[in-house]
Design an enzyme around this catalytic site. Structure first.
Site, short mmCIF file in Angstrom:
data_model
loop_
_atom_site.label_atom_id
_atom_site.label_comp_id
_atom_site.label_asym_id
_atom_site.label_seq_id
_atom_site.Cartn_x
_atom_site.Cartn_y
_atom_site.Cartn_z
N CYS A 1 0.80 -1.21 0.00
CA CYS A 1 0.00 0.00 0.00
C CYS A 1 0.84 1.27 0.00
O CYS A 1 0.41 2.31 0.43
CB CYS A 1 -0.95 -0.01 1.18
SG CYS A 1 -0.12 -0.29 2.73
N CYS B 1 -9.95 -26.44 2.19
CA CYS B 1 -8.93 -25.39 2.40
C CYS B 1 -7.64 -26.04 2.94
O CYS B 1 -7.70 -26.83 3.89
CB CYS B 1 -9.45 -24.35 3.39
SG CYS B 1 -8.20 -23.14 3.86
ZN LIG Z 1 -9.42 -21.85 5.28
#
Ligand SMILES: [Zn+2]
Length: 330
Positions: A177, A248
């Site tokens: 950023c 995941c």
């Molecule tokens: Zn996850």
């Protein structure tokens, strides 16, 4: 008067200054977002703040990193932030680590109620997300890009982690950023990438929201559980409900309980295997492959190095734990 410092907070029904005063918060990165979050938490009287940032202050930081002044240029961000916060509120204690987040002792993270992500690279965020899930600490992620910002609270194994949905718009926002044209430093040989537009007002909004979710967690209130996107040009907040991804590779139940089965061609070498695993699992950089506690070199042929049914461990620098891969020779 000192005893009156927190008076207006006490007026909130849900407030408990003793809880706030005994909390510890880890702030990873004290740039634009971390500065705002740290300042808010210090003013609210959060008992202890632990700051980690290896970076030094540059003139272009002064347009939005609230804890730094012209005289601080060239000094370490975490150390200057510590001095500033202690002046704002001497009730709080502040610890500063002028180092990379990966070099801070794990016990410092474990000793906290929660972690705030004030980082500016995707890779560092993935590492922090992986650690937070590993040690089961809430992670409050924030990201900014120009007029846009986003926030997501990760409660490990309860809400989605940052790795559950790597293709959400979040990825767009997870760029450094620092404004265009600013020279980036190398961090232990790692290139921190392109610089992107940033404006103080957006970092104040997103960093403020991060501090707010932090104090809600400390008070035992339910944190915001969606992905929140802020478009500063239209002034619109959009929240997107995300579901956890059972596959995941950081928080998925399937991954947590089992190893990953991966077909391995005995004729390929470790370098080729790494490339395939990298693509299949979305890893940024598998650093090492070990078999029976030995690191296998890239040129070794897989068939010579491993046995069917055994496990390989793949180390990726964005994760705190290796991937366990069950060998199935093709
Ligand atoms: Zn996850």
């Amino acid at each position: 008067m000192k005893e009156g410092r927190y008076h207006r907070q006490w007026l909130l029904d849900s407030w408990d200054q003793d809880k706030v005063g005994s909390a510890r918060v880890f702030i990873a990165g004290v740039g634009a977002l971390g500065s705002v979050a740290a300042l808010n938490l210090a003013m609210m009287g959060v008992g202890e703040l632990i700051l980690a940032d290896y970076d030094t202050i540059e003139v272009s930081n002064l347009s939005r990193q609230l804890l730094f002044r012209e005289d601080d240029i060239g000094r370490n961000k975490a150390e200057v932030a510590r001095e500033f916060l202690l002046e704002v509120n001497p009730d709080v204690s502040v610890k500063a680590f002028p180092s990379n987040i990966t070099e801070v002792p794990k016990s410092e993270y474990e000793g906290c109620n929660l972690i705030i992500d004030g980082l500016d690279t995707f890779e560092a965020r993935r590492w922090l997300n992986s650690l937070a899930v590993d040690i089961r600490k809430p992670l409050i992620h924030g990201g900014i890009y120009g007029w846009w910002g986003n926030i997501q609270v990760v409660v490990p194994y309860v809400t989605p982690c940052l790795e559950c949905h790597p293709l959400t718009p979040r990825r767009e926002l997870e760029q450094p950023c620092t404004p265009k044209g600013e020279k980036r430093k190398k961090n232990g040989g790692e290139n921190r990438g392109e610089v992107t537009p940033a404006v103080a007002t957006v970092s104040c909004i997103i960093g403020g929201l991060q501090a707010q979710e932090a104090v809600k967690i400390i008070l035992g209130l339910k944190p915001f559980d969606s992905y929140l996107f802020y478009d500063g040009l239209s002034g619109v907040f959009t929240s997107v409900k995300l579901e956890r991804n059972p596959k995941c590779v950081v928080c998925g139940e399937e991954y947590a309980t089992e190893s990953i089965e991966f077909e391995i061609n005995p004729e390929e070498n470790i370098r080729e295997l790494k490339e395939r695993i990298k693509k299949a699992l979305g890893l940024s950089d598998p650093v090492n492959v070990t078999y029976a506690a030995r690191i296998i070199s890239d040129d070794e042929k897989v068939g010579d190095a491993v046995r069917e049914g055994n496990y390989l461990f793949i180390y990726d620098k964005t994760k705190t734990k290796p991937f366990k891969v069950k060998i199935r020779l093709s």
